[in-house]
Design an enzyme around this catalytic site. Structure first.
Site, PDB file in Angstrom:
ATOM      1  CG  ASP A  88      -3.063  -0.592  -2.196  1.00  0.00           C
ATOM      2  OD1 ASP A  88      -3.113   0.581  -1.775  1.00  0.00           O
ATOM      3  OD2 ASP A  88      -3.593  -1.546  -1.596  1.00  0.00           O
ATOM      4  CG  ASP A 130      -3.700   4.001  -1.215  1.00  0.00           C
ATOM      5  OD1 ASP A 130      -4.245   3.755  -2.310  1.00  0.00           O
ATOM      6  OD2 ASP A 130      -3.879   3.308  -0.195  1.00  0.00           O
ATOM      7  CG  ASP A 152      -6.687   0.236  -1.114  1.00  0.00           C
ATOM      8  OD1 ASP A 152      -5.940   1.228  -0.965  1.00  0.00           O
ATOM      9  OD2 ASP A 152      -6.728  -0.705  -0.303  1.00  0.00           O
ATOM     10  CB  SER A 201      -0.965  -0.029   1.188  1.00  0.00           C
ATOM     11  OG  SER A 201      -1.855   1.061   1.156  1.00  0.00           O
TER      12      SER A 201
END
Length: 452
Positions: free
Chosen positions: A244, A242, A246, A98
């Site tokens: 990743d 961010d 999501d 992440s």
């Protein structure tokens, strides 16, 4: 005995590569995931970190050795992996850390239909198997090895999202997107293609060393470039994803951040227009404005603990249409109860483009209170400080205390929540009040007790 307590967290696997975990361990995680889920087939994706292809490939080998057929979707965002899990009906594993720095990597796992795998829903069992096999050696391979095939689902993912929010009729918008060298740079061009949007792309080059700034828009220093660019080019809004992709953060036409609580309220109102009388989940540190807007739009608000496993569990239990967290995670029933920052961003674009006012005026109706933002304090004794806060406010006239998640103290014109971090010696304080002066006073009083 092997101890994975440093890398197996409450919701995922996360640690420094290769010092805390490596491809050999990833292979064991793949075998253990296959064993615990009992799956005959799984889907795997990964982000742009240098270690991700090797780790995800090792995980695939571990699962295939147990006789499981593996579909690799390659580079993807975490919500694209959730899409694949939902659309294909397969358990999934996403290789990402992440917003963590470049040397980290991790695995977010889910069952078929993007149902979360956390400590109580399989992750503890996976950890136990990996620890045992690390010490005793991996189990014998299955008689028939599973297959490993590649599949690109980016186009299907984009089409699914565009089927949920119609952007075709909106007025033209100029939007700056800061992908932070993360997976938004991979998904945004395909999702936005052909829409009435003038896209100003920042840091779309996939680079897991994060050369421009950390891919964590929750930290104000990481959206400074986006804010400046929105003002410079006269954009209608800015979006920041961010690492990743999501989570999505929004800034208005002035470059000012829009509270994730205001975005939660805005999306809730739109979802309730589609699903009258629906339930909307919000965690205990979202603004008072969220349950207010939900009720005003005929919905039922339900308050939960902070954290995606609690939100998803409550959504499944109540059949909720939408859920939002102040950390900018947004969950949709139409997306297998999973979180997708992209879908939230599309709702904002649809709401803005469907009328003539600037974003700052549009969201003003959803941003009704003064808030401190999250304030972290390092403390030696988390439990002792929480007990001191409870003692200080207990028995005060007109003050209520609940312990759903940490300690929430509520009065007529203010509230605050203090929660202990699961991973660091921190207490996290969030304050909200009807005016800034009250918010500052309550913040200072709470911090004085926290700091002892």
């Amino acid at each position: 005995m092997t101890d994975l307590s440093q890398i197996v967290k409450a919701y995922d696997v996360r640690g420094v590569v290769p010092s805390q975990w490596d491809e050999a361990l990833a292979e064991l995680f793949g075998a253990a995931f296959a064993e615990v889920t009992g799956a005959t087939a799984i889907v795997i994706g990964h982000d742009m970190r240098p270690s991700s292809p090797g780790l995800s490939g090792a995980f695939a080998r571990g699962a295939a050795a147990r006789g499981v057929d593996v579909t690799e979707i390659g580079l993807c965002s975490t919500d694209e992996l959730y899409f694949a899990s939902g659309a294909l009906g397969l358990p999934g594993a996403m290789f990402t850390a992440s917003h963590n720095p470049a040397q980290y990597n991790g695995i977010k796992m889910c069952r078929a239909g993007a149902a979360p795998v956390g400590q109580d829903t399989g992750l503890a069992d996976i950890r136990a198997l990996v620890e045992r096999w690390s010490d005793e050696g991996a189990p014998q391979p299955a008689a028939e090895r599973g297959t490993v095939t590649q599949r690109d689902v980016l186009g299907e993912y984009a089409a699914h999202l565009r089927g949920l929010v119609d952007l075709s009729g909106i007025r033209p918008l100029k939007v700056v997107v800061d992908a932070g060298n993360g997976m938004g740079g991979h998904t945004v061009p395909t999702v936005f293609e052909g829409l009435p949007l003038e896209l100003d792309a920042m840091y779309f080059e996939l680079d897991g060393s994060f050369p421009n700034h950390e891919a964590n828009p929750l930290d104000p220093k990481n959206i400074v470039d986006l804010q400046a660019r929105v003002r410079e080019v006269g954009a209608d809004l800015g979006l920041a994803f961010d690492g990743d992709a999501d989570r999505c953060f929004v800034v208005d036409e002035n470059g000012d951040p829009v509270s994730p609580s205001a975005i939660t309220a805005l999306v809730a109102a739109r979802e309730l227009a589609k699903h009258p009388g629906g339930t909307v989940i919000h965690n205990c540190i979202t603004s008072w404005s969220v349950p207010e807007v939900v009720k005003e739009n005929g919905g039922s608000p339900v308050r939960t603990r902070v954290g995606h496993s609690f939100i998803k569990e409550e959504m499944a239990k109540t059949g909720a249409i939408f859920g939002g967290e102040h950390s900018a995670h947004y969950y949709f029933r139409d997306f297998w109860n999973a979180d997708t920052g992209m879908l939230a961003a599309m709702h904002v674009l649809a709401a803005l483009g469907g009328q003539e006012r600037p974003l700052s005026q549009l969201v003003a109706q959803y941003d009704r209170y003064a808030a401190s933002g999250e304030i972290n304090s390092t403390v030696d004794d988390q439990a002792g400080r929480l007990a001191a806060i409870k003692a200080a406010y207990e028995g005060r006239e007109g003050v209520a205390i609940d312990e759903l998640d940490g300690l929430t103290v509520t009065a007529g014109d203010w509230w605050f929540n203090v929660r202990a971090s699961n991973t660091e010696p921190l207490l996290r304080l969030n304050v909200e009040a009807r005016d800034t002066g009250t918010a500052d006073r309550v913040r200072d009083e709470a911090l004085a007790i926290i700091h002892g």
